[in-house]
Design a protein around this motif. Structure first.
Motif, PDB file in Angstrom:
ATOM      1  N   GLU A 101      44.418  45.744 -20.617  1.00  0.00           N
ATOM      2  CA  GLU A 101      45.400  46.015 -21.662  1.00  0.00           C
ATOM      3  C   GLU A 101      46.093  47.359 -21.467  1.00  0.00           C
ATOM      4  O   GLU A 101      45.468  48.357 -21.113  1.00  0.00           O
ATOM      5  CB  GLU A 101      44.729  45.977 -23.041  1.00  0.00           C
ATOM      6  CG  GLU A 101      45.741  46.018 -24.166  1.00  0.00           C
ATOM      7  CD  GLU A 101      45.170  45.632 -25.514  1.00  0.00           C
ATOM      8  OE1 GLU A 101      45.809  45.972 -26.518  1.00  0.00           O
ATOM      9  OE2 GLU A 101      44.104  44.987 -25.561  1.00  0.00           O
TER      10      GLU A 101
ATOM     11  N   SER B 232      51.653  38.837 -24.842  1.00  0.00           N
ATOM     12  CA  SER B 232      51.309  37.749 -25.753  1.00  0.00           C
ATOM     13  C   SER B 232      51.502  38.190 -27.199  1.00  0.00           C
ATOM     14  O   SER B 232      51.590  39.383 -27.494  1.00  0.00           O
ATOM     15  CB  SER B 232      49.864  37.309 -25.525  1.00  0.00           C
ATOM     16  OG  SER B 232      48.991  38.379 -25.807  1.00  0.00           O
TER      17      SER B 232
ATOM     18  N   THR C  86      49.284  43.261 -21.009  1.00  0.00           N
ATOM     19  CA  THR C  86      48.243  43.540 -20.012  1.00  0.00           C
ATOM     20  C   THR C  86      48.851  43.658 -18.622  1.00  0.00           C
ATOM     21  O   THR C  86      49.889  43.065 -18.323  1.00  0.00           O
ATOM     22  CB  THR C  86      47.161  42.434 -19.994  1.00  0.00           C
ATOM     23  OG1 THR C  86      47.763  41.197 -19.635  1.00  0.00           O
ATOM     24  CG2 THR C  86      46.477  42.303 -21.345  1.00  0.00           C
TER      25      THR C  86
ATOM     26  N   ASN D 248      50.577  41.920 -12.101  1.00  0.00           N
ATOM     27  CA  ASN D 248      50.766  40.775 -12.974  1.00  0.00           C
ATOM     28  C   ASN D 248      50.800  41.286 -14.412  1.00  0.00           C
ATOM     29  O   ASN D 248      49.837  41.875 -14.889  1.00  0.00           O
ATOM     30  CB  ASN D 248      49.635  39.761 -12.792  1.00  0.00           C
ATOM     31  CG  ASN D 248      49.774  38.606 -13.751  1.00  0.00           C
ATOM     32  OD1 ASN D 248      49.226  38.626 -14.839  1.00  0.00           O
ATOM     33  ND2 ASN D 248      50.549  37.608 -13.348  1.00  0.00           N
ATOM     34  N   ILE D 249      51.921  41.057 -15.086  1.00  0.00           N
ATOM     35  CA  ILE D 249      52.108  41.521 -16.461  1.00  0.00           C
ATOM     36  C   ILE D 249      52.104  40.319 -17.381  1.00  0.00           C
ATOM     37  O   ILE D 249      52.824  39.333 -17.144  1.00  0.00           O
ATOM     38  CB  ILE D 249      53.449  42.286 -16.625  1.00  0.00           C
ATOM     39  CG1 ILE D 249      53.562  43.408 -15.592  1.00  0.00           C
ATOM     40  CG2 ILE D 249      53.621  42.802 -18.049  1.00  0.00           C
ATOM     41  CD1 ILE D 249      52.483  44.453 -15.656  1.00  0.00           C
ATOM     42  N   THR D 250      51.303  40.389 -18.432  1.00  0.00           N
ATOM     43  CA  THR D 250      51.250  39.334 -19.441  1.00  0.00           C
ATOM     44  C   THR D 250      51.495  39.961 -20.805  1.00  0.00           C
ATOM     45  O   THR D 250      50.856  40.951 -21.168  1.00  0.00           O
ATOM     46  CB  THR D 250      49.875  38.634 -19.439  1.00  0.00           C
ATOM     47  OG1 THR D 250      49.602  38.169 -18.117  1.00  0.00           O
ATOM     48  CG2 THR D 250      49.845  37.474 -20.405  1.00  0.00           C
TER      49      THR D 250
ATOM     50  N   LYS E 171      53.834  33.624 -25.058  1.00  0.00           N
ATOM     51  CA  LYS E 171      53.262  34.308 -23.899  1.00  0.00           C
ATOM     52  C   LYS E 171      54.340  34.435 -22.821  1.00  0.00           C
ATOM     53  O   LYS E 171      55.018  33.473 -22.509  1.00  0.00           O
ATOM     54  CB  LYS E 171      52.060  33.533 -23.376  1.00  0.00           C
ATOM     55  CG  LYS E 171      51.262  34.236 -22.321  1.00  0.00           C
ATOM     56  CD  LYS E 171      50.017  33.433 -21.988  1.00  0.00           C
ATOM     57  CE  LYS E 171      49.155  34.156 -21.003  1.00  0.00           C
ATOM     58  NZ  LYS E 171      47.936  33.402 -20.695  1.00  0.00           N
ATOM     59  N   VAL E 172      54.469  35.626 -22.283  1.00  0.00           N
ATOM     60  CA  VAL E 172      55.382  35.888 -21.174  1.00  0.00           C
ATOM     61  C   VAL E 172      54.525  36.421 -20.034  1.00  0.00           C
ATOM     62  O   VAL E 172      53.730  37.329 -20.222  1.00  0.00           O
ATOM     63  CB  VAL E 172      56.449  36.934 -21.576  1.00  0.00           C
ATOM     64  CG1 VAL E 172      57.331  37.265 -20.382  1.00  0.00           C
ATOM     65  CG2 VAL E 172      57.264  36.461 -22.748  1.00  0.00           C
ATOM     66  N   GLU E 173      54.697  35.832 -18.844  1.00  0.00           N
ATOM     67  CA  GLU E 173      53.917  36.280 -17.694  1.00  0.00           C
ATOM     68  C   GLU E 173      54.861  36.473 -16.526  1.00  0.00           C
ATOM     69  O   GLU E 173      55.739  35.648 -16.262  1.00  0.00           O
ATOM     70  CB  GLU E 173      52.847  35.247 -17.353  1.00  0.00           C
ATOM     71  CG  GLU E 173      51.797  35.787 -16.417  1.00  0.00           C
ATOM     72  CD  GLU E 173      50.575  34.879 -16.335  1.00  0.00           C
ATOM     73  OE1 GLU E 173      49.849  35.019 -15.348  1.00  0.00           O
ATOM     74  OE2 GLU E 173      50.362  34.048 -17.223  1.00  0.00           O
TER      75      GLU E 173
ATOM     76  N   ASP F 253      55.285  38.722 -12.447  1.00  0.00           N
ATOM     77  CA  ASP F 253      54.744  39.569 -11.392  1.00  0.00           C
ATOM     78  C   ASP F 253      55.802  40.589 -11.011  1.00  0.00           C
ATOM     79  O   ASP F 253      56.962  40.243 -10.781  1.00  0.00           O
ATOM     80  CB  ASP F 253      54.353  38.737 -10.162  1.00  0.00           C
ATOM     81  CG  ASP F 253      53.120  37.894 -10.407  1.00  0.00           C
ATOM     82  OD1 ASP F 253      52.238  38.327 -11.175  1.00  0.00           O
ATOM     83  OD2 ASP F 253      53.041  36.790  -9.847  1.00  0.00           O
TER      84      ASP F 253
ATOM     85  N   ASN G 225      47.414  43.183 -14.774  1.00  0.00           N
ATOM     86  CA  ASN G 225      46.284  42.680 -13.977  1.00  0.00           C
ATOM     87  C   ASN G 225      45.048  42.470 -14.850  1.00  0.00           C
ATOM     88  O   ASN G 225      43.926  42.793 -14.458  1.00  0.00           O
ATOM     89  CB  ASN G 225      45.963  43.621 -12.820  1.00  0.00           C
ATOM     90  CG  ASN G 225      47.087  43.692 -11.817  1.00  0.00           C
ATOM     91  OD1 ASN G 225      47.964  42.826 -11.768  1.00  0.00           O
ATOM     92  ND2 ASN G 225      47.093  44.735 -11.012  1.00  0.00           N
TER      93      ASN G 225
END
Length: 184
Positions: free
Chosen positions: A146, A172, A141, A168-170, A178-180, A182, A143
């Motif tokens: 998806e 999962s 995703t 902001n990149i997430t 989970k990797v998050e 910016d 911000n």
């Protein structure tokens, strides 16, 4: 008598040879002129593609290109899909700005949101444990929205320059990884 026949045949063959050479050259010139005329009709004016905000619309010939299908198929065979463990993938995430016109390079993957002068976020997955590419069985995703899977181990989302800024990149997966991060 034989000399007369010989001289006559020689004269006729010389005339035929000279006329065929002239005709061949004339034919060659006509074909070149025809080719140049056709090329001037077919040549496109791509100046609009260089205007910021231009979105390339794929032609039927581009969609039906067998080499594009072959590239997708070959990339698909090298991709280990639906990976539940992000620890087995090497993930590269890029924020790229100021894209060139899309027709300049051809990509075998989907590239939603691409526009001239636009920006994009790209996530690429490769296998840590061997050759090939990977994906996640979860979501990528930007911000909170998806990013669709583009193919061949990549996720791509383009956007217009007025939407530049921190993203902001997430990433999962189904096993809870989970990797998050910016991107600026």
């Amino acid at each position: 008598m034989k000399q007369l026949i010989f001289k006559t045949l020689l004269l006729i063959s010389t005339i035929l040879f000279i006329s065929s050479t002239a005709t061949a050259q004339s034919f060659k010139d006509k074909m070149k002129a025809s080719k140049d005329k056709l090329a001037s009709k077919v040549q496109k004016d791509n100046s609009a593609a260089y205007e910021c905000g231009h979105v390339h619309k794929e032609s039927l010939a581009e969609k039906a290109n067998p080499m594009k299908a072959l590239g997708k198929a070959m990339g698909g065979t090298a991709t280990k899909g639906s990976n539940p463990d992000l620890g087995t993938a090497a993930i590269s995430v890029f924020y790229q700005a100021h894209y060139h016109p899309q027709f300049v390079m051809k990509y075998p993957t989907k590239i939603p949101g691409w526009e001239t002068c636009g920006d994009a976020v790209i996530a690429g997955f490769t296998n840590k444990d061997g050759a090939g590419l990977s994906t996640t069985d979860g979501a990528v995703t930007m911000n909170g929205e998806e990013i669709a899977y583009s193919g061949i181990g990549t996720y791509f989302q383009g956007f217009s320059p007025d939407k530049r800024g921190t993203k902001n990149i997430t990433i999962s997966s189904s096993d809870g990884d989970k990797v998050e991060l910016d991107l600026e």
